[in-house]
Design an enzyme around this catalytic site. Structure first.
Site, mmCIF file in Angstrom:
data_model
loop_
_atom_site.group_PDB
_atom_site.id
_atom_site.type_symbol
_atom_site.label_atom_id
_atom_site.label_comp_id
_atom_site.label_asym_id
_atom_site.label_seq_id
_atom_site.Cartn_x
_atom_site.Cartn_y
_atom_site.Cartn_z
ATOM 1 N N LYS A 54 -1.410 6.914 -5.630
ATOM 2 C CA LYS A 54 -2.788 6.576 -5.273
ATOM 3 C C LYS A 54 -3.259 7.392 -4.077
ATOM 4 O O LYS A 54 -4.387 7.904 -4.058
ATOM 5 C CB LYS A 54 -2.898 5.071 -4.981
ATOM 6 C CG LYS A 54 -2.743 4.214 -6.216
ATOM 7 C CD LYS A 54 -2.496 2.740 -5.889
ATOM 8 C CE LYS A 54 -2.247 1.946 -7.162
ATOM 9 N NZ LYS A 54 -1.826 0.555 -6.905
ATOM 10 N N GLN A 98 -0.875 -3.598 -2.211
ATOM 11 C CA GLN A 98 0.003 -3.380 -3.365
ATOM 12 C C GLN A 98 0.803 -4.635 -3.681
ATOM 13 O O GLN A 98 1.459 -5.208 -2.810
ATOM 14 C CB GLN A 98 0.953 -2.201 -3.086
ATOM 15 C CG GLN A 98 1.841 -1.827 -4.244
ATOM 16 C CD GLN A 98 1.049 -1.323 -5.444
ATOM 17 O OE1 GLN A 98 0.146 -0.520 -5.311
ATOM 18 N NE2 GLN A 98 1.412 -1.795 -6.624
ATOM 19 N N ASP A 121 -9.918 -3.354 -6.386
ATOM 20 C CA ASP A 121 -9.100 -3.800 -7.514
ATOM 21 C C ASP A 121 -9.902 -4.692 -8.449
ATOM 22 O O ASP A 121 -9.525 -4.890 -9.605
ATOM 23 C CB ASP A 121 -7.881 -4.575 -7.013
ATOM 24 C CG ASP A 121 -6.592 -3.767 -7.111
ATOM 25 O OD1 ASP A 121 -6.559 -2.811 -7.908
ATOM 26 O OD2 ASP A 121 -5.637 -4.086 -6.393
#
Length: 297
Positions: A54, A98, A121
């Site tokens: 990422k 995460q 997200d």
């Protein structure tokens, strides 16, 4: 008939080129640099790999990119305080924590702590609710990637029979809600199947578009698929090791047999997977644009 292969790697590259141009436009035209922070707690090897990927892509796109590594024993309170720091940071437009987190930290509390405007997200209940009513700012990344695969390969969704196998909050429920919206790239008739469904084959064989996120290797076999259907395989299952020592992967679809019956199919790897990180980047660009009062194109 052998199915057309839906190349997620190639489509993800196309989208990232578009995002790179949007990022440059935000910088030159509005003096805004999209900012993304990824927060990693502990040393889970898979999580390290994900956040490294990422960060690499965000830097390639020209983002202001922060990787914040925290020890396994960070308290929940300390993590929430860290998130609040980034909530208030005007340089940060997207916050990604995460998952999974250590057992002593409640994931729900962490997701709720992220400012919905920075929830790239798409998991915050406010953003989930906005998705439900068709007014989402950010779509959850994997479902958004699936929709883009369908749109960019010219698959007609309006009026199509879509069957989703799996009802997770991350894939199954949101992709069903995305595809039933009265919008471009949606407007479908959607059925969700799950472990409680009776005679699943009855439903899957009706699908013009079959989306499989069952979490079980090769759960969908050729006799469960309609001739010419579009098959999107979300599953990633480790089923062994190659002679070179790499993980051997397969999806939730029996690819070798289903590809002889389907009209189009995603491979594993190289299908849905590359799209997920790309959609995270798209959401970050959107968040930066929203913060600057610029509409995402």
């Amino acid at each position: 008939m052998t199915a057309k292969l839906i190349n997620g790697n190639e489509i993800a590259r196309q989208i990232r080129e578009e995002l790179k141009q949007e990022t440059a436009h935000l910088k030159s035209g509005h003096n805004v640099v999209p900012g993304l922070v990824t927060i990693l707690v502990g040393q889970n090897p898979a999580s390290i790999s994900y956040v490294t990927a990422k960060q690499k892509i965000s830097k390639e796109l020209g983002f202001y990119s922060v990787q914040d590594n925290q020890p396994e024993n960070i308290s929940e309170g300390e993590l929430l305080a860290l998130i609040e720091k980034y909530n208030k940071d005007p340089q940060i437009h997207g916050i990604l924590v995460q998952l999974p987190l250590p057992k002593h930290i409640h994931e729900t509390n962490v997701l709720l702590a992220i400012d919905p405007r920075k929830d790239v997200d798409g998991f915050h209940p406010i953003n989930v609710g906005k998705l439900m009513i068709g007014e989402a700012d950010y779509l959850p990344c994997t479902p958004a990637g699936i929709q883009q695969l369908l749109i960019r390969t010219g698959v007609e969704t309006s009026g199509a029979e879509v069957v989703v196998v799996g009802r997770s909050n991350i894939v199954g429920k949101p992709i069903a809600n995305i595809l039933l919206q009265k919008q471009k790239g949606a407007n479908a008739t959607v059925t969700i199947c799950h472990t409680g469904s009776k005679n699943m084959e009855f439903h899957t064989k009706r699908a013009d578009i079959l989306i499989v996120a069952a979490g079980k290797p090769k759960a969908i076999t050729a006799d469960m698929v309609k001739e010419g259907a579009v098959v999107i395989d979300v599953g990633v299952n480790r089923i062994g090791v190659t002679p070179e020592g790499k993980a051997k992967l397969c999806g939730d679809v029996d690819f070798e047999n289903v590809k002889e019956k389907a009209g189009a199919i995603t491979p594993v790897p190289g299908g849905v997977g590359p799209m997920t990180i790309t959609m995270l980047m798209m959401n970050t660009v959107k968040a930066a644009g929203i913060a600057a009062g610029v509409k995402h194109t």
